[in-house]
Design a protein around this motif. Structure first.
Motif, PDB file in Angstrom:
ATOM      1  N   LEU A  85       0.846  -1.207   0.000  1.00 48.39           N
ATOM      2  CA  LEU A  85       0.000   0.000   0.000  1.00 48.39           C
ATOM      3  C   LEU A  85       0.875   1.249   0.000  1.00 48.39           C
ATOM      4  O   LEU A  85       0.626   2.212  -0.731  1.00 48.39           O
ATOM      5  CB  LEU A  85      -0.894  -0.019   1.233  1.00 48.39           C
ATOM      6  N   LYS A  86       1.952   1.208   0.782  1.00 51.69           N
ATOM      7  CA  LYS A  86       2.876   2.351   0.824  1.00 51.69           C
ATOM      8  C   LYS A  86       3.531   2.558  -0.540  1.00 51.69           C
ATOM      9  O   LYS A  86       3.689   3.677  -1.013  1.00 51.69           O
ATOM     10  CB  LYS A  86       3.956   2.110   1.876  1.00 51.69           C
ATOM     11  N   ARG A  87       3.887   1.435  -1.192  1.00 48.25           N
ATOM     12  CA  ARG A  87       4.545   1.565  -2.498  1.00 48.25           C
ATOM     13  C   ARG A  87       3.580   2.180  -3.511  1.00 48.25           C
ATOM     14  O   ARG A  87       3.947   3.039  -4.295  1.00 48.25           O
ATOM     15  CB  ARG A  87       5.066   0.217  -2.999  1.00 48.25           C
ATOM     16  N   GLU A  88       2.313   1.722  -3.469  1.00 45.13           N
ATOM     17  CA  GLU A  88       1.299   2.270  -4.386  1.00 45.13           C
ATOM     18  C   GLU A  88       1.164   3.782  -4.202  1.00 45.13           C
ATOM     19  O   GLU A  88       1.148   4.547  -5.163  1.00 45.13           O
ATOM     20  CB  GLU A  88      -0.035   1.576  -4.118  1.00 45.13           C
ATOM     21  N   GLY A 139       4.103   4.850  10.860  1.00 39.97           N
ATOM     22  CA  GLY A 139       4.919   5.923  10.278  1.00 39.97           C
ATOM     23  C   GLY A 139       5.350   6.888  11.365  1.00 39.97           C
ATOM     24  O   GLY A 139       4.687   7.028  12.392  1.00 39.97           O
ATOM     25  N   THR A 140       6.469   7.565  11.101  1.00 44.58           N
ATOM     26  CA  THR A 140       6.998   8.498  12.111  1.00 44.58           C
ATOM     27  C   THR A 140       6.786   9.958  11.695  1.00 44.58           C
ATOM     28  O   THR A 140       6.859  10.849  12.516  1.00 44.58           O
ATOM     29  CB  THR A 140       8.509   8.247  12.264  1.00 44.58           C
ATOM     30  N   ALA A 158      13.359  13.493  -2.123  1.00 41.68           N
ATOM     31  CA  ALA A 158      13.989  12.811  -0.975  1.00 41.68           C
ATOM     32  C   ALA A 158      13.058  11.755  -0.374  1.00 41.68           C
ATOM     33  O   ALA A 158      13.443  11.003   0.516  1.00 41.68           O
ATOM     34  CB  ALA A 158      14.324  13.841   0.101  1.00 41.68           C
ATOM     35  N   MET A 159      11.855  11.678  -0.886  1.00 44.89           N
ATOM     36  CA  MET A 159      10.813  10.801  -0.326  1.00 44.89           C
ATOM     37  C   MET A 159      11.145   9.324  -0.560  1.00 44.89           C
ATOM     38  O   MET A 159      11.709   8.977  -1.599  1.00 44.89           O
ATOM     39  CB  MET A 159       9.498  11.128  -1.026  1.00 44.89           C
ATOM     40  N   THR A 160      10.799   8.461   0.411  1.00 50.16           N
ATOM     41  CA  THR A 160      10.976   7.018   0.222  1.00 50.16           C
ATOM     42  C   THR A 160       9.642   6.306   0.463  1.00 50.16           C
ATOM     43  O   THR A 160       8.712   6.885   1.037  1.00 50.16           O
ATOM     44  CB  THR A 160      11.992   6.458   1.243  1.00 50.16           C
ATOM     45  N   VAL A 161       9.584   5.045   0.070  1.00 47.73           N
ATOM     46  CA  VAL A 161       8.367   4.257   0.301  1.00 47.73           C
ATOM     47  C   VAL A 161       8.037   4.226   1.789  1.00 47.73           C
ATOM     48  O   VAL A 161       6.888   4.398   2.200  1.00 47.73           O
ATOM     49  CB  VAL A 161       8.545   2.818  -0.245  1.00 47.73           C
ATOM     50  N   GLU A 162       9.040   4.037   2.595  1.00 47.80           N
ATOM     51  CA  GLU A 162       8.835   3.934   4.044  1.00 47.80           C
ATOM     52  C   GLU A 162       8.362   5.262   4.668  1.00 47.80           C
ATOM     53  O   GLU A 162       7.840   5.257   5.782  1.00 47.80           O
ATOM     54  CB  GLU A 162      10.111   3.455   4.737  1.00 47.80           C
ATOM     55  N   ASP A 163       8.536   6.373   3.944  1.00 56.07           N
ATOM     56  CA  ASP A 163       8.059   7.663   4.488  1.00 56.07           C
ATOM     57  C   ASP A 163       6.540   7.777   4.437  1.00 56.07           C
ATOM     58  O   ASP A 163       5.956   8.618   5.121  1.00 56.07           O
ATOM     59  CB  ASP A 163       8.642   8.829   3.660  1.00 56.07           C
ATOM     60  N   MET A 164       5.886   6.955   3.606  1.00 58.74           N
ATOM     61  CA  MET A 164       4.425   7.067   3.489  1.00 58.74           C
ATOM     62  C   MET A 164       3.802   6.791   4.863  1.00 58.74           C
ATOM     63  O   MET A 164       4.275   5.928   5.611  1.00 58.74           O
ATOM     64  CB  MET A 164       3.878   6.069   2.459  1.00 58.74           C
ATOM     65  N   LYS A 169       1.038  10.731   1.534  1.00 54.99           N
ATOM     66  CA  LYS A 169       2.331  11.429   1.523  1.00 54.99           C
ATOM     67  C   LYS A 169       2.593  12.078   2.884  1.00 54.99           C
ATOM     68  O   LYS A 169       1.654  12.596   3.505  1.00 54.99           O
ATOM     69  CB  LYS A 169       2.278  12.512   0.442  1.00 54.99           C
ATOM     70  N   PRO A 170       3.847  12.080   3.330  1.00 52.35           N
ATOM     71  CA  PRO A 170       4.186  12.805   4.560  1.00 52.35           C
ATOM     72  C   PRO A 170       4.189  14.305   4.293  1.00 52.35           C
ATOM     73  O   PRO A 170       4.482  14.741   3.164  1.00 52.35           O
ATOM     74  CB  PRO A 170       5.588  12.297   4.895  1.00 52.35           C
TER      75      PRO A 170
END
Ligand SMILES: O=C(CO)[C@@H](O)[C@H](O)COP(=O)(O)O
Length: 235
Positions: A5-8, A68-69, A50-56, A42-43
């Motif tokens: 879901l984050k990757r999407e 998420g943090t 600079a965004m990554t999949v894990e930032d979602m 999106k964060p």
């Protein structure tokens, strides 16, 4: 836990600057997982490069951050309101694309002058009413979702997969967030063409209902049908 879901959501967000739909950190996209009652978004304020999949950020339908943090987008309440209201959709996109935003700032719907528009919307692209001072002063982003839902009324959200928020910018949606991005690209193209058409012909009428129906009902791509109007065969 929500990697896919984050990757999407990530792919949709980083495609916005690639399509020329936003500058700086404007805009945002979200993808929903209705079975698990969450959406990825999106964060807030993060540079797209600079965004990554894990930032979602994963948010539930109560608006709580589940994973998420980083802070979720400032427009998260609008996305949440739309995902709750339009159960047919899989994702929401918000951009500040120039020509569509110019119509939104002018409080003008985008008239339907041609078949490009008719391929995506079953009529003019609507604009919301101005929000009241009360609505702006309280939960602005939630109220933004409310005026979009109010403006759409009882029409099928997949017949009108986007709305211009008065004095703000467009929000679009689709069965998937990738489709919502495609609609956001189409809205900007349509807005630009409409603006140029009005420069060439200020009194240009909108297209005939027959032409609108022909194009809106005709679908493109591998899943579309072609052949006689009453005998659909897969392409
Ligand atoms: O509508 C706006 C600003 O008017 C938003 O599109 C922001 O520009 C993006 O905010 P974040 O998603 O980074 O919080």
């Amino acid at each position: 836990m929500y990697t896919e879901l984050k990757r999407e959501a990530y792919e949709a967000n980083v495609s916005l600057p690639r399509h020329g739909l936003i500058n700086l950190t404007f805009g945002n996209a979200s993808a929903v997982d209705r079975a698990r009652g969450v959406f990825a978004i999106k964060p807030s304020g993060v540079d797209y490069t600079a965004m990554t999949v894990e930032d979602m950020v994963i948010v539930d339908f109560d608006g709580k951050r589940v994973e998420g943090t980083l802070n979720p987008s400032s427009d998260t309440p609008t996305h949440r309101r739309l995902l709750m209201a339009f159960e047919e959709i899989g994702g929401v996109v918000h951009t500040h694309s120039s020509h569509a935003t110019a119509f939104a700032q002018a409080g003008m719907p985008i008239p339907i002058f041609g078949t490009t528009h008719a391929d995506y919307f079953n009529g003019e692209i609507p604009v919301t009413r101005k929000m009241t001072a009360e609505e702006i002063g309280t939960a602005y982003e939630w109220e933004t979702g409310n005026v979009i839902v109010e403006r759409l009324g009882n029409v099928d959200p997949l017949d009108f997969p986007g709305v211009l928020v008065n004095r703000h910018a467009p929000f679009t949606w689709g069965k998937t967030v990738a489709k919502a991005v495609e609609v956001a690209v189409a809205v900007e193209c349509i807005a630009h063409m409409a603006m140029m058409s009005l420069q060439l012909a200020p009194k240009l009428p909108q297209i005939e209902p027959e032409l609108l129906a022909k194009h809106f009902k005709r679908k493109h791509g591998p899943g579309a049908y072609y052949g006689q109007s009453d005998t659909k065969t897969k392409s």
